[in-house]
Design a protein around this motif. Sequence first.
Motif, PDB file in Angstrom:
ATOM      1  N   LEU A  76      49.561  12.778  -8.938  1.00  0.00           N
ATOM      2  CA  LEU A  76      48.223  13.050  -8.402  1.00  0.00           C
ATOM      3  C   LEU A  76      48.265  13.286  -6.897  1.00  0.00           C
ATOM      4  CD1 LEU A  76      46.071  10.461 -10.392  1.00  0.00           C
ATOM      5  CD2 LEU A  76      46.450  12.880 -10.891  1.00  0.00           C
ATOM      6  N   LYS A  77      49.146  12.575  -6.226  1.00  0.00           N
ATOM      7  CA  LYS A  77      49.306  12.784  -4.788  1.00  0.00           C
ATOM      8  C   LYS A  77      49.759  14.220  -4.503  1.00  0.00           C
ATOM      9  CE  LYS A  77      52.178  11.512  -0.865  1.00  0.00           C
ATOM     10  NZ  LYS A  77      53.399  10.794  -0.435  1.00  0.00           N
ATOM     11  N   SER A  78      50.673  14.736  -5.323  1.00  0.00           N
ATOM     12  CA  SER A  78      51.140  16.117  -5.126  1.00  0.00           C
ATOM     13  C   SER A  78      49.992  17.115  -5.323  1.00  0.00           C
ATOM     14  CB  SER A  78      52.290  16.428  -6.099  1.00  0.00           C
ATOM     15  OG  SER A  78      51.835  16.512  -7.428  1.00  0.00           O
ATOM     16  N   LEU A  79      49.078  16.806  -6.253  1.00  0.00           N
ATOM     17  CA  LEU A  79      47.922  17.678  -6.449  1.00  0.00           C
ATOM     18  C   LEU A  79      47.027  17.672  -5.217  1.00  0.00           C
ATOM     19  CD1 LEU A  79      46.822  16.886 -10.131  1.00  0.00           C
ATOM     20  CD2 LEU A  79      48.354  18.685  -9.314  1.00  0.00           C
ATOM     21  N   LEU A  80      46.797  16.485  -4.668  1.00  0.00           N
ATOM     22  CA  LEU A  80      45.944  16.365  -3.484  1.00  0.00           C
ATOM     23  C   LEU A  80      46.529  17.110  -2.289  1.00  0.00           C
ATOM     24  CD1 LEU A  80      44.970  12.615  -3.844  1.00  0.00           C
ATOM     25  CD2 LEU A  80      43.364  14.526  -3.790  1.00  0.00           C
ATOM     26  N   LYS A  81      47.830  17.114  -2.179  1.00  0.00           N
ATOM     27  CA  LYS A  81      48.485  17.776  -1.045  1.00  0.00           C
ATOM     28  C   LYS A  81      48.491  19.292  -1.203  1.00  0.00           C
ATOM     29  CE  LYS A  81      52.088  15.986   0.933  1.00  0.00           C
ATOM     30  NZ  LYS A  81      53.450  15.441   1.181  1.00  0.00           N
ATOM     31  N   ASN A  82      48.523  19.769  -2.452  1.00  0.00           N
ATOM     32  CA  ASN A  82      48.708  21.199  -2.684  1.00  0.00           C
ATOM     33  C   ASN A  82      47.437  21.962  -3.030  1.00  0.00           C
ATOM     34  OD1 ASN A  82      51.621  21.298  -2.323  1.00  0.00           O
ATOM     35  ND2 ASN A  82      51.758  20.142  -4.230  1.00  0.00           N
ATOM     36  N   TYR A  83      46.371  21.228  -3.360  1.00  0.00           N
ATOM     37  CA  TYR A  83      45.116  21.885  -3.723  1.00  0.00           C
ATOM     38  C   TYR A  83      43.982  21.291  -2.901  1.00  0.00           C
ATOM     39  CZ  TYR A  83      47.764  23.591  -7.737  1.00  0.00           C
ATOM     40  OH  TYR A  83      48.703  24.193  -8.539  1.00  0.00           O
ATOM     41  N   LYS A  84      43.192  22.154  -2.283  1.00  0.00           N
ATOM     42  CA  LYS A  84      42.158  21.696  -1.357  1.00  0.00           C
ATOM     43  C   LYS A  84      40.786  21.528  -2.009  1.00  0.00           C
ATOM     44  CE  LYS A  84      45.079  21.726   2.002  1.00  0.00           C
ATOM     45  NZ  LYS A  84      45.621  20.421   2.453  1.00  0.00           N
ATOM     46  N   ASN A  85      40.582  22.135  -3.159  1.00  0.00           N
ATOM     47  CA  ASN A  85      39.241  22.127  -3.754  1.00  0.00           C
ATOM     48  C   ASN A  85      39.126  21.122  -4.902  1.00  0.00           C
ATOM     49  OD1 ASN A  85      40.918  23.531  -5.452  1.00  0.00           O
ATOM     50  ND2 ASN A  85      39.368  25.044  -6.049  1.00  0.00           N
ATOM     51  N   ILE A  86      39.821  19.989  -4.803  1.00  0.00           N
ATOM     52  CA  ILE A  86      39.754  18.980  -5.860  1.00  0.00           C
ATOM     53  C   ILE A  86      39.335  17.627  -5.289  1.00  0.00           C
ATOM     54  CG2 ILE A  86      41.509  20.119  -7.269  1.00  0.00           C
ATOM     55  CD1 ILE A  86      43.510  18.015  -6.376  1.00  0.00           C
ATOM     56  N   ASN A  87      38.653  16.872  -6.129  1.00  0.00           N
ATOM     57  CA  ASN A  87      38.276  15.496  -5.813  1.00  0.00           C
ATOM     58  C   ASN A  87      38.579  14.607  -7.011  1.00  0.00           C
ATOM     59  OD1 ASN A  87      36.168  17.225  -4.072  1.00  0.00           O
ATOM     60  ND2 ASN A  87      36.510  15.265  -3.087  1.00  0.00           N
ATOM     61  N   PHE A  88      38.703  13.325  -6.749  1.00  0.00           N
ATOM     62  CA  PHE A  88      38.960  12.377  -7.825  1.00  0.00           C
ATOM     63  C   PHE A  88      37.975  11.218  -7.753  1.00  0.00           C
ATOM     64  CE2 PHE A  88      43.086  14.406  -7.411  1.00  0.00           C
ATOM     65  CZ  PHE A  88      43.548  14.480  -8.719  1.00  0.00           C
ATOM     66  N   ILE A  89      37.548  10.736  -8.915  1.00  0.00           N
ATOM     67  CA  ILE A  89      36.946   9.416  -9.035  1.00  0.00           C
ATOM     68  C   ILE A  89      37.840   8.646  -9.997  1.00  0.00           C
ATOM     69  CG2 ILE A  89      34.978   8.042  -9.829  1.00  0.00           C
ATOM     70  CD1 ILE A  89      33.166  10.387  -9.150  1.00  0.00           C
ATOM     71  N   ILE A  90      38.445   7.585  -9.502  1.00  0.00           N
ATOM     72  CA  ILE A  90      39.389   6.802 -10.307  1.00  0.00           C
ATOM     73  C   ILE A  90      38.838   5.391 -10.490  1.00  0.00           C
ATOM     74  CG2 ILE A  90      41.750   5.937 -10.497  1.00  0.00           C
ATOM     75  CD1 ILE A  90      42.637   8.241  -8.700  1.00  0.00           C
ATOM     76  N   CYS A  91      38.688   4.967 -11.738  1.00  0.00           N
ATOM     77  CA  CYS A  91      38.204   3.620 -12.050  1.00  0.00           C
ATOM     78  C   CYS A  91      39.367   2.777 -12.576  1.00  0.00           C
ATOM     79  CB  CYS A  91      37.105   3.677 -13.095  1.00  0.00           C
ATOM     80  SG  CYS A  91      35.634   4.565 -12.561  1.00  0.00           S
ATOM     81  N   LEU A  92      39.588   1.644 -11.931  1.00  0.00           N
ATOM     82  CA  LEU A  92      40.709   0.770 -12.287  1.00  0.00           C
ATOM     83  C   LEU A  92      40.251  -0.672 -12.442  1.00  0.00           C
ATOM     84  CD1 LEU A  92      43.281   2.082  -9.620  1.00  0.00           C
ATOM     85  CD2 LEU A  92      43.264   2.678 -12.043  1.00  0.00           C
ATOM     86  N   ASN A  93      40.917  -1.401 -13.336  1.00  0.00           N
ATOM     87  CA  ASN A  93      40.691  -2.842 -13.425  1.00  0.00           C
ATOM     88  C   ASN A  93      41.600  -3.606 -12.473  1.00  0.00           C
ATOM     89  OD1 ASN A  93      38.798  -2.423 -15.407  1.00  0.00           O
ATOM     90  ND2 ASN A  93      40.204  -2.825 -17.099  1.00  0.00           N
ATOM     91  N   ASN A  94      42.667  -2.956 -12.038  1.00  0.00           N
ATOM     92  CA  ASN A  94      43.659  -3.634 -11.200  1.00  0.00           C
ATOM     93  C   ASN A  94      44.274  -2.629 -10.222  1.00  0.00           C
ATOM     94  OD1 ASN A  94      46.156  -4.903 -10.313  1.00  0.00           O
ATOM     95  ND2 ASN A  94      45.806  -6.399 -11.933  1.00  0.00           N
ATOM     96  N   ILE A  95      44.404  -3.026  -8.966  1.00  0.00           N
ATOM     97  CA  ILE A  95      44.989  -2.107  -7.969  1.00  0.00           C
ATOM     98  C   ILE A  95      46.258  -2.680  -7.325  1.00  0.00           C
ATOM     99  CG2 ILE A  95      42.757  -1.044  -7.417  1.00  0.00           C
ATOM    100  CD1 ILE A  95      42.837  -2.702  -4.775  1.00  0.00           C
ATOM    101  N   THR A  96      46.794  -3.735  -7.914  1.00  0.00           N
ATOM    102  CA  THR A  96      47.948  -4.393  -7.273  1.00  0.00           C
ATOM    103  C   THR A  96      49.173  -3.486  -7.202  1.00  0.00           C
ATOM    104  OG1 THR A  96      48.535  -5.380  -9.418  1.00  0.00           O
ATOM    105  CG2 THR A  96      47.225  -6.729  -7.900  1.00  0.00           C
ATOM    106  N   ASN A  97      49.254  -2.496  -8.103  1.00  0.00           N
ATOM    107  CA  ASN A  97      50.446  -1.640  -8.101  1.00  0.00           C
ATOM    108  C   ASN A  97      50.230  -0.314  -7.378  1.00  0.00           C
ATOM    109  OD1 ASN A  97      48.742  -0.488 -10.061  1.00  0.00           O
ATOM    110  ND2 ASN A  97      50.502   0.442 -11.103  1.00  0.00           N
TER     111      ASN A  97
END
Length: 203
Positions: A76-97
């Motif tokens: 997903l990081k590679s997508l963010l770096k290579n494409y400018k017209n995208i956004n994400f909403i990510i829902c997680l129960n845990n962010i420790t990793n």
Amino acid sequence: ILYSKKGYGKSHLKNILIEKYKKKYKNINIVYLDLEEDLKKNIETKEYIFNILKLTKKKLFIIDVNVISNETQLYLKSLLKNYKNINFIICLNNITNLIENFSSFFLIFKLNDNFFNIQKNFILDELKKNIKISKGKLDIILKKSTNFYILKKYCEYIYLFKEDYLKNFKTFESITMNENKEIIQNILNNNIDNNIKYINNLL
């Protein structure tokens, strides 16, 4: 990134954010991704994402998982770096990793107990305006509703069967998953009479 315990309101907040995106970007393409399986192994999902990225209009990817794998984060990081017209909403129960050089791309919101309690009290206040319910039963619901799944169950029963059908809270607390499915199916089919008979039998 929205994170919290299960049933604390991530989906509710996610839906509010989606509606705001729709109003701001009239032609936005909203894409729901199932990333429970590791993206490294899930070739079909990658191909699907690649085809979506070919579209010129703005894209909003919705990801709702318990935890997000390291491989997925790097992808997903590679997508963010290579494409400018995208956004994400990510829902997680845990962010420790979460990897720092991935999470640094995002605003991170924790939905804590205060957030949940404010929404819970608002919902119950609205419920009181429409249905007569004693303070004692309302206090029980407040105490027992430790997440929105439990609160939703109580609210559905109260709304459909009014206070008379909530005399025995222990019965409702012990309703099994299959019994709950039967009740919900009757609700969806508008079989109120069947539901009354079914719940009376449980009582």
